[in-house]
Each structure stands twice: as structure tokens, then as C-alpha cells.
Write an enzyme that holds these catalytic residues in place. Sequence first.
Site, PDB file in Angstrom:
ATOM      1  N   GLY A  94      -3.268 -24.727   1.289  1.00  0.00           N
ATOM      2  CA  GLY A  94      -2.478 -24.545   0.071  1.00  0.00           C
ATOM      3  C   GLY A  94      -1.485 -25.672  -0.136  1.00  0.00           C
ATOM      4  O   GLY A  94      -1.285 -26.146  -1.261  1.00  0.00           O
ATOM      5  N   GLY A 115      -8.601 -25.281   3.463  1.00  0.00           N
ATOM      6  CA  GLY A 115      -9.056 -24.434   4.571  1.00  0.00           C
ATOM      7  C   GLY A 115     -10.546 -24.452   4.822  1.00  0.00           C
ATOM      8  O   GLY A 115     -11.002 -24.777   5.929  1.00  0.00           O
TER       9      GLY A 115
END
Length: 421
Positions: free
Chosen positions: A402, A379
Site C-alpha cells: 500500500g 504485495g
Amino acid sequence: MQSIDNYDFHRKRAIVRFDFNVPLNEKFEVTDDTRIRVAIPTINKIFAGGGAIIAMTHLGRPKGVAEKYSLKHIIPVLEKLIGKKVIFAPDCIGDEAVELSKNLKPGDFLLLENLRFYAEEEGKPRLADTATQEEKDAAKKELKVKQKDFVNKLASLADCYVNDAFGTAHRAHASTALIAANFPNDKMFGYIMENELKAIDKVLDAPERPFTAILGGSKVSSKITIIKRLLDKVDNLILGGGMSFTFIKALGGNIGLSICEDVELAKNILEEAEAKNVKVYLPVDVVTTIQFEEVFKGNGNVETKISDIHNISDDAQGLDAGPASIERWRKIILESKTILWNGPVGVFEVDTFANGTLNIAKIVADATSSGAYSLVGGGDSVAAINKFNLADKVSYVSTGGGALLEYMEKVELPGVKAIKE
Ligand code: AMP
């Protein structure tokens, strides 16, 4: 395994799991349409093949039906990007969705309301914090049964299933994994998924050497598995950002008030790196401030100092890589043939401390233009590379934070397994 390239979509209704979890402002306008834009190749392929699309996605983290998280907010942007009208089902399952899906013609685009309006999507019961373990267990059991029904209802809308939501591929949710079993011969990855997997496999399975990983971000603890896995793969490991201080402390440095976690763990990683012949490059200097509380409120108007990384004053925190660190890293990165970058090397959200991360982004871009293969993922590094407008100067920017990390840890992602098996 089916592939989107060979599949015959003629007159088929494809239920596609997208990741249209886009940010909205207080007027419910989409402020960044990247996640929709990147899905266009998959959409175009299905339309070109004569199919219709039933789009399913989540938006935000609703705890039930909530206007704020309705997917109708994204319709104007979606219509503009796909260049056609969007048909909207205000409930992702039920009579209306069935009726709308039955009437779909080739080239139609039906958008289903937010999947997470149903607890069945994630399979996590929505209970008050006060619920007892017994109540939790019972609710879980009950939800499992309901989830099967939810999956079947979604699947009944379509003739084939495409998963193009890499960002949620590490979750075993109804729409990302379970539904695949309803389409044993008609399930496939979309182009985003395909490209993500290809990019990561290229880096991890057959990297051209030297292979350098740059890891940053705040926490070692959240990246421990990936660091260990990378020790078997890389030649060089650049460790920056908040996580580097734990290593500096492990080496006996004075890190002042900089963030620090398990020092033993860091020692252990350094020993393992040495045993595996991986060269570790920690920062040598750092931009510090004693007004760090202001910085974490978003205020960059603070006094800064450049310190030797081993000699930070007791009242200061290190918040960005210093110039000598950057110069040292530059040499290593420019000599690399494969580069993996995850995590900023400073508090890049505040301009005063963005310089280190900006430089890493530029150096990775330079190495790429000289022929290296570079994968940027996770991210915050993606946010950083976008902030500096360098996304098209690296080989691949992964959209899944993730999911990317878990895939690299060699965890079998439920969303990937469901299509492959
Ligand atoms: P992560 O989610 O672990 O990848 O961490 C990303 C966050 O780490 C970003 O929000 C950065 O602001 C933060 N970060 C990077 N360097 C530092 C640092 N030296 N001290 C505190 N936070 C940092």
C-alpha cells in the site's frame, strides 16, 4: 535532514520503527523471516556506530493485548539473525521499558512488545460496532490526548529515532510518524526506507525510455489513481489480470463471467492513454474455466480452455493470460529500459493459472539481465516473484504494498514527511 550514514550513534539509544510484521504458524513460529532479514543493514550500522537499539514494531492486527500477537514469538529468529541476545520489554511503555532502556549498553538490542496492544498506536478508538457517532467522536478526542502521552513515553526511551518501516509509512501512526517530532535534530530513515524511496524516485522521476508499466491484480478501482498517474510517465502500459476484463468489455468484447467493474472508467482511461500517446497492451487471449468456483477454493484440478479475449463463453471466467498475450507482452518488455510491475496477470496462487505471471516474472528478469531497470512492488507481485525464486533477478523488490502505491500516486506519506520536515 539527518542521514543514517552520517549520524553519530556513539553511546546513543536509537528507537527504530521496524516492520517485523512476520507471518507465524499455529505453533507461533516465524514462517518467513524476510522482513527481519532486510532490516539487518540498519541494525548493523547502528551497532557499528556504537549505539544501542530499541526496536518497535507491530505484529498482526490485535484489538488489545493478545498472546497470539506477542512479539516474544519472534525472539528466537531475531536472535539468530542479529547474532546476539534480545532483551524483551513485555510492555512497550511503562516503568519496565524505561528501566531496561536506561541500562542499555552499546550493542544491546531491546525489543518492545507489540505497539498495537495500545489503541494509541493507530489512534483509532476500539469501540463496539453499536457505538453511536457521538460516542465515536468522544472516544476519538480522548484517544488523541492519550496518543500524545503514548508518543512521549516511547520517545523518552531513546536519544534518536530511525524509521525503517516502509510498509507502514503511509499510516500516520504514533511510531511511524508522530514520534518524529520528538527528535527534531535526531531523526532519520533507515536503509530500507532510503532504498525504497530511491528506487521509486528513480523510476518515476528520471526513467530511461522506453518505460513500461505492467499492472495486474483483481481490481481497476483500487488502482485508478496510480494508472492515471502512470499515464503521464510511461510509454507502454500492459494491463493484465482480473482488471483487464473491464477494459475488454469497454471495447465491446464478451468477457463471460470474468470479473468486471466500472466500464465507463475503463473507457475514460483508454481515451486518456490515447491522448497522452501511451500504448496500452491488453491481453489477446486468456485461460478460462467454467469451474472457477473450485479455483477460488484453491483447487486447480479443473478443465481449462484458451479463448480469444473478446470471445469468452458466457459460462466461463478468464483466470490467466494466454500464450499469445505473453508473446505480445514479451516483445514490449524486452525492448524496455525501465519496467515497473505491480499485480499478477492471473490467479497465480493456483498453479493451473500461474503460468502467465510466472512468464511475466521471467521476462522481467530477462529484461533486467539485458540492462533494464526493474522495480517490482505491491504485495501480490512480490509474493509471485518470490514464489518463482526470481527476486534477485530484478533490480528492486519493494516491500511496501500500500505504501508503494500511495507513494507512486504522489501522496505524501506521513512517515516520509515526518522525517523530511
Ligand atoms: P490485487 O490485490 O488487486 O493486486 O489483486 C491480486 C489478486 O488478483 C490475486 O490474488 C490474484 O489471484 C487475483 N487475480 C489475478 N488475475 C485474476 C483474474 N483473471 N480473475 C480473478 N482474480 C484475479
